[in-house]
Design an enzyme around this catalytic site. Structure first.
Site, short mmCIF file in Angstrom:
data_model
loop_
_atom_site.label_atom_id
_atom_site.label_comp_id
_atom_site.label_asym_id
_atom_site.label_seq_id
_atom_site.Cartn_x
_atom_site.Cartn_y
_atom_site.Cartn_z
N HIS A 1 0.82 -1.24 -0.08
CA HIS A 1 -0.30 0.06 -0.08
C HIS A 1 0.99 1.26 0.05
CE1 HIS A 1 0.41 -0.73 4.67
NE2 HIS A 1 0.86 0.64 4.19
P1 TYD Z 1 -2.26 -4.14 7.68
O1 TYD Z 1 -2.52 -2.68 7.08
O2 TYD Z 1 -2.70 -5.37 6.92
O3 TYD Z 1 -0.66 -4.12 7.95
P2 TYD Z 1 0.37 -4.19 6.68
O4 TYD Z 1 -0.44 -3.60 5.61
O5 TYD Z 1 1.44 -3.02 7.15
O6 TYD Z 1 1.00 -5.47 6.25
O7 TYD Z 1 -2.70 -4.06 9.38
C1 TYD Z 1 -3.17 -5.32 9.92
C2 TYD Z 1 -4.36 -4.98 11.04
O8 TYD Z 1 -3.80 -4.05 11.75
C3 TYD Z 1 -5.32 -4.59 9.90
O9 TYD Z 1 -6.37 -5.11 10.57
C4 TYD Z 1 -5.22 -2.74 10.53
C5 TYD Z 1 -4.68 -3.00 11.96
N1 TYD Z 1 -3.94 -1.73 12.53
C6 TYD Z 1 -4.36 -1.34 13.27
O10 TYD Z 1 -5.40 -1.47 13.92
N2 TYD Z 1 -3.45 -0.05 13.80
C7 TYD Z 1 -2.45 0.34 12.90
O11 TYD Z 1 -1.75 1.33 13.48
C8 TYD Z 1 -2.19 -0.60 11.94
C9 TYD Z 1 -0.89 0.00 11.20
C10 TYD Z 1 -2.72 -1.60 11.61
#
Ligand code: TYD
Length: 132
Positions: free
Chosen positions: A49
């Protein structure tokens, strides 16, 4: 694309090591959020992303992982394998994280609170957003 690494000053003595991170000092923004990833499976790619306005500093205090950054024109890879070095990721960079070692902890300091509206999760939409 310029890769911006931040060198953290380790304070070592006979007891061991210590690194301090301070907003607007060695971290070039106000830190509103800290999160970390661990237990990431070796074959997994995370991220995939971009953020419209969020800035982040990424580093591995333990273990290692690889980050790819894509500004829509070129892609560069950085191996984060030193607790003394952080990667500054500005807004509008498509990023992926992969090749995590089993002991890797990926720490992220972020300039704002979690906001799903700041995410661009579709690569074509990212290219349109940055006018490419
Ligand atoms: P996600 O965005 O899928 O992680 P990445 O794209 O960096 O691999 O995030 C995983 C989960 O955690 C998703 O359900 C959203 C949650 N999340 C939060 O609640 N707070 C945060 O600050 C972040 C980064 C993720």
């Amino acid at each position: 694309m310029e890769i911006k690494m931040i060198q953290f000053q380790p304070h070592g003595d006979e007891r061991g090591m210590l690194i301090a991170l301070e907003e607007k000092k060695n971290i070039p923004f106000e830190v509103k959020r800290v999160y970390f990833m661990y237990g990431t499976k070796p074959e997994i790619h995370r991220g995939k992303h971009a953020h419209k306005s969020l800035k982040q500093v990424l580093f591995c205090p333990c273990g290692a992982c690889t980050i790819s950054l894509d500004d829509g024109k070129e892609v560069k890879e950085v191996r984060l394998d030193k607790s003394t070095e952080g990667l500054l990721v500005e807004a509008c960079m498509w990023r992926e994280m992969y090749d995590f070692t089993s002991d890797a902890v990926l720490m992220v300091l972020a300039s704002d609170y979690y906001d799903e509206d700041d995410y661009i999760r579709d690569y074509e939409e990212f290219l349109q957003y940055i006018n490419i």
